[in-house]
Motif scaffolding. Structure first.
Motif, PDB file in Angstrom:
ATOM      1  N   ASP A 253       0.854  -1.183   0.000  1.00  0.00           N
ATOM      2  CA  ASP A 253       0.000   0.000   0.000  1.00  0.00           C
ATOM      3  C   ASP A 253       0.891   1.234   0.000  1.00  0.00           C
ATOM      4  O   ASP A 253       1.122   1.854   1.038  1.00  0.00           O
ATOM      5  CB  ASP A 253      -0.910  -0.026   1.230  1.00  0.00           C
ATOM      6  CG  ASP A 253      -1.849   1.161   1.298  1.00  0.00           C
ATOM      7  OD1 ASP A 253      -1.912   1.926   0.315  1.00  0.00           O
ATOM      8  OD2 ASP A 253      -2.513   1.333   2.339  1.00  0.00           O
ATOM      9  N   PRO A 254       1.406   1.608  -1.169  1.00  0.00           N
ATOM     10  CA  PRO A 254       2.357   2.731  -1.216  1.00  0.00           C
ATOM     11  C   PRO A 254       1.750   4.068  -0.826  1.00  0.00           C
ATOM     12  O   PRO A 254       2.482   4.999  -0.495  1.00  0.00           O
ATOM     13  CB  PRO A 254       2.819   2.735  -2.681  1.00  0.00           C
ATOM     14  CG  PRO A 254       1.760   2.005  -3.431  1.00  0.00           C
ATOM     15  CD  PRO A 254       1.213   0.985  -2.493  1.00  0.00           C
ATOM     16  N   GLN A 255       0.419   4.166  -0.812  1.00  0.00           N
ATOM     17  CA  GLN A 255      -0.219   5.413  -0.396  1.00  0.00           C
ATOM     18  C   GLN A 255      -0.165   5.607   1.116  1.00  0.00           C
ATOM     19  O   GLN A 255      -0.281   6.732   1.604  1.00  0.00           O
ATOM     20  CB  GLN A 255      -1.677   5.434  -0.871  1.00  0.00           C
ATOM     21  CG  GLN A 255      -1.846   5.352  -2.379  1.00  0.00           C
ATOM     22  CD  GLN A 255      -1.117   6.462  -3.102  1.00  0.00           C
ATOM     23  OE1 GLN A 255      -1.212   7.633  -2.725  1.00  0.00           O
ATOM     24  NE2 GLN A 255      -0.367   6.096  -4.142  1.00  0.00           N
ATOM     25  N   HIS A 256      -0.013   4.500   1.852  1.00  0.00           N
ATOM     26  CA  HIS A 256       0.043   4.562   3.316  1.00  0.00           C
ATOM     27  C   HIS A 256       1.206   3.682   3.795  1.00  0.00           C
ATOM     28  O   HIS A 256       1.000   2.642   4.421  1.00  0.00           O
ATOM     29  CB  HIS A 256      -1.272   4.068   3.933  1.00  0.00           C
ATOM     30  CG  HIS A 256      -2.485   4.769   3.395  1.00  0.00           C
ATOM     31  ND1 HIS A 256      -3.215   4.250   2.347  1.00  0.00           N
ATOM     32  CD2 HIS A 256      -3.054   5.946   3.744  1.00  0.00           C
ATOM     33  CE1 HIS A 256      -4.214   5.079   2.077  1.00  0.00           C
ATOM     34  NE2 HIS A 256      -4.130   6.119   2.907  1.00  0.00           N
ATOM     35  N   PRO A 257       2.431   4.066   3.506  1.00  0.00           N
ATOM     36  CA  PRO A 257       3.565   3.170   3.740  1.00  0.00           C
ATOM     37  C   PRO A 257       3.785   2.810   5.207  1.00  0.00           C
ATOM     38  O   PRO A 257       4.330   1.744   5.504  1.00  0.00           O
ATOM     39  CB  PRO A 257       4.755   3.942   3.167  1.00  0.00           C
ATOM     40  CG  PRO A 257       4.318   5.378   3.174  1.00  0.00           C
ATOM     41  CD  PRO A 257       2.856   5.353   2.913  1.00  0.00           C
TER      42      PRO A 257
ATOM     43  N   GLN B 296      -0.006   0.362   6.466  1.00  0.00           N
ATOM     44  CA  GLN B 296      -0.459  -0.219   5.213  1.00  0.00           C
ATOM     45  C   GLN B 296      -1.823  -0.900   5.369  1.00  0.00           C
ATOM     46  O   GLN B 296      -2.084  -1.606   6.337  1.00  0.00           O
ATOM     47  CB  GLN B 296       0.584  -1.208   4.694  1.00  0.00           C
ATOM     48  CG  GLN B 296       1.877  -0.503   4.325  1.00  0.00           C
ATOM     49  CD  GLN B 296       2.735  -1.311   3.383  1.00  0.00           C
ATOM     50  OE1 GLN B 296       2.251  -2.065   2.545  1.00  0.00           O
ATOM     51  NE2 GLN B 296       4.044  -1.133   3.513  1.00  0.00           N
ATOM     52  N   ASN B 297      -2.686  -0.637   4.402  1.00  0.00           N
ATOM     53  CA  ASN B 297      -4.013  -1.262   4.321  1.00  0.00           C
ATOM     54  C   ASN B 297      -4.867  -0.984   5.550  1.00  0.00           C
ATOM     55  O   ASN B 297      -5.655  -1.828   5.984  1.00  0.00           O
ATOM     56  CB  ASN B 297      -3.871  -2.775   4.093  1.00  0.00           C
ATOM     57  CG  ASN B 297      -3.033  -3.099   2.870  1.00  0.00           C
ATOM     58  OD1 ASN B 297      -3.316  -2.643   1.770  1.00  0.00           O
ATOM     59  ND2 ASN B 297      -1.971  -3.867   3.070  1.00  0.00           N
TER      60      ASN B 297
ATOM     61  N   GLU C  59      -7.458   0.928   6.092  1.00  0.00           N
ATOM     62  CA  GLU C  59      -8.909   0.908   5.915  1.00  0.00           C
ATOM     63  C   GLU C  59      -9.419  -0.527   5.837  1.00  0.00           C
ATOM     64  O   GLU C  59     -10.485  -0.854   6.389  1.00  0.00           O
ATOM     65  CB  GLU C  59      -9.311   1.697   4.665  1.00  0.00           C
ATOM     66  CG  GLU C  59      -8.928   3.172   4.711  1.00  0.00           C
ATOM     67  CD  GLU C  59      -9.713   3.958   5.761  1.00  0.00           C
ATOM     68  OE1 GLU C  59     -10.698   3.408   6.309  1.00  0.00           O
ATOM     69  OE2 GLU C  59      -9.337   5.111   6.042  1.00  0.00           O
TER      70      GLU C  59
END
Length: 301
Positions: free
Chosen positions: A58-62, A65-66, A68
């Motif tokens: 999950d590169p948007q939330h390093p 991660q994940n 959500e």
């Protein structure tokens, strides 16, 4: 008469380091978990699974991660556990990663605010996205339950009660302090958390679990097991392979679970971080593990 036992699956590795744990509920069912529990005198009802979630980067939330997906998974656990408790059943939750414990405690504290949690894990699980760069939520669960500084907002705020847990509701067993980050050591000391070491759990499992149970509140009891507490050379089950030649054997852990699940306060046992692929070279360990659950959760005349 023993209460009914409800099985809840949490097939998620979203908060993990890699895929694998999401297969545990399916594999344990296929190997006869329900049949073994029924043979032990329990009336077992299968409540099915929450969302199937397989870890992916999950590169948007390093650093979280994940997150959500992890929130969806723990809320699904909370809903299924709450429904079982409302029917006066005991619950066995098979995860999944250790964030599952948050869903268990959300359900249990909603019905009993004085509920306690016996947390059996090699790690404190007190990291936050700010204290470590690795981004895996599975060793951050208790940090979010306690709402520590730097916790990821979606997970810390996922339930009606915030913080979800107070330090005096917890007792940790099997911790390896050498595996703890400096942040975790600081937070454990600041909060006055009660814990016992992996060495003590290996050498004196009976006295260790008795001591821990005696320190927990008088309300309902949840027992959470991360199988990485085990000596990996004796029982290769865990997502983490670092616990080699240290920690309790599966026989010693079975003694701990037997004592904890016989406690009159007991209501929920959650099993997490079990990656069935680790046992590919010794499939008997999965059957040994199920036998331990069968014994711990057996009906007592």
């Amino acid at each position: 008469m023993a209460r009914d036992l409800v099985l809840v699956g949490a097939p998620t590795s979203a908060g993990s380091y890699a895929p694998g744990q999401e297969a545990a509920p399916r594999v344990l069912r296929e190997l006869g978990l329900i049949e073994r529990l029924t043979a032990a005198g329990r009336r077992v009802r299968d409540a099915g699974d929450g969302p199937l979630q397989v870890w992916a980067p999950d590169p948007q939330h390093p650093r979280a991660q994940n997150v959500e997906a992890a929130v969806r998974a723990v809320k699904a656990v909370a809903d299924r556990v709450a429904a079982a408790l409302a029917e006066d059943a005991d619950v066995l939750v098979v995860g999944g990663n250790c964030t599952v414990a948050l869903g268990v405690m959300a359900a249990l504290t909603a019905s009993d605010p004085d509920a306690g949690l016996l947390y059996i894990d090699r790690h404190f699980d007190l990291n936050t996205p700010e204290s470590t760069h690795e981004g895996a939520l599975d060793w951050m669960g208790l940090a979010h339950g306690l709402d520590l500084p730097g916790a990821a907002e979606p997970l810390a705020a996922a339930f009606a009660r915030r913080p979800l847990l107070a330090p005096d509701q917890l007792h940790l067993l099997g911790v390896d302090p050498g595996e703890a980050t400096a942040w975790e050591q600081e937070q454990a000391a600041r909060l006055g958390l009660r814990w016992g070491s992996h060495t003590d759990l290996a050498t004196a499992p009976g006295p260790e679990v008795t001591r821990a149970l005696g320190a927990l509140p008088s309300g309902a009891l949840a027992v959470h097991l991360d199988v990485d507490v085990l000596d990996f050379t004796d029982a290769p089950l865990a997502e983490s392979t670092g616990g080699r030649n240290s920690g309790p054997t599966l026989d010693a852990l079975s003694e701990v679970l037997d004592t904890a699940c016989r406690d009159p306060r007991f209501r929920v046992l959650s099993i997490c971080e079990l990656n069935p692929a680790r046992a590919a070279g010794d499939l008997s360990v999965l059957h040994r593990f199920i036998a331990g659950l069968q014994h711990a959760l057996r009906a007592i005349p």
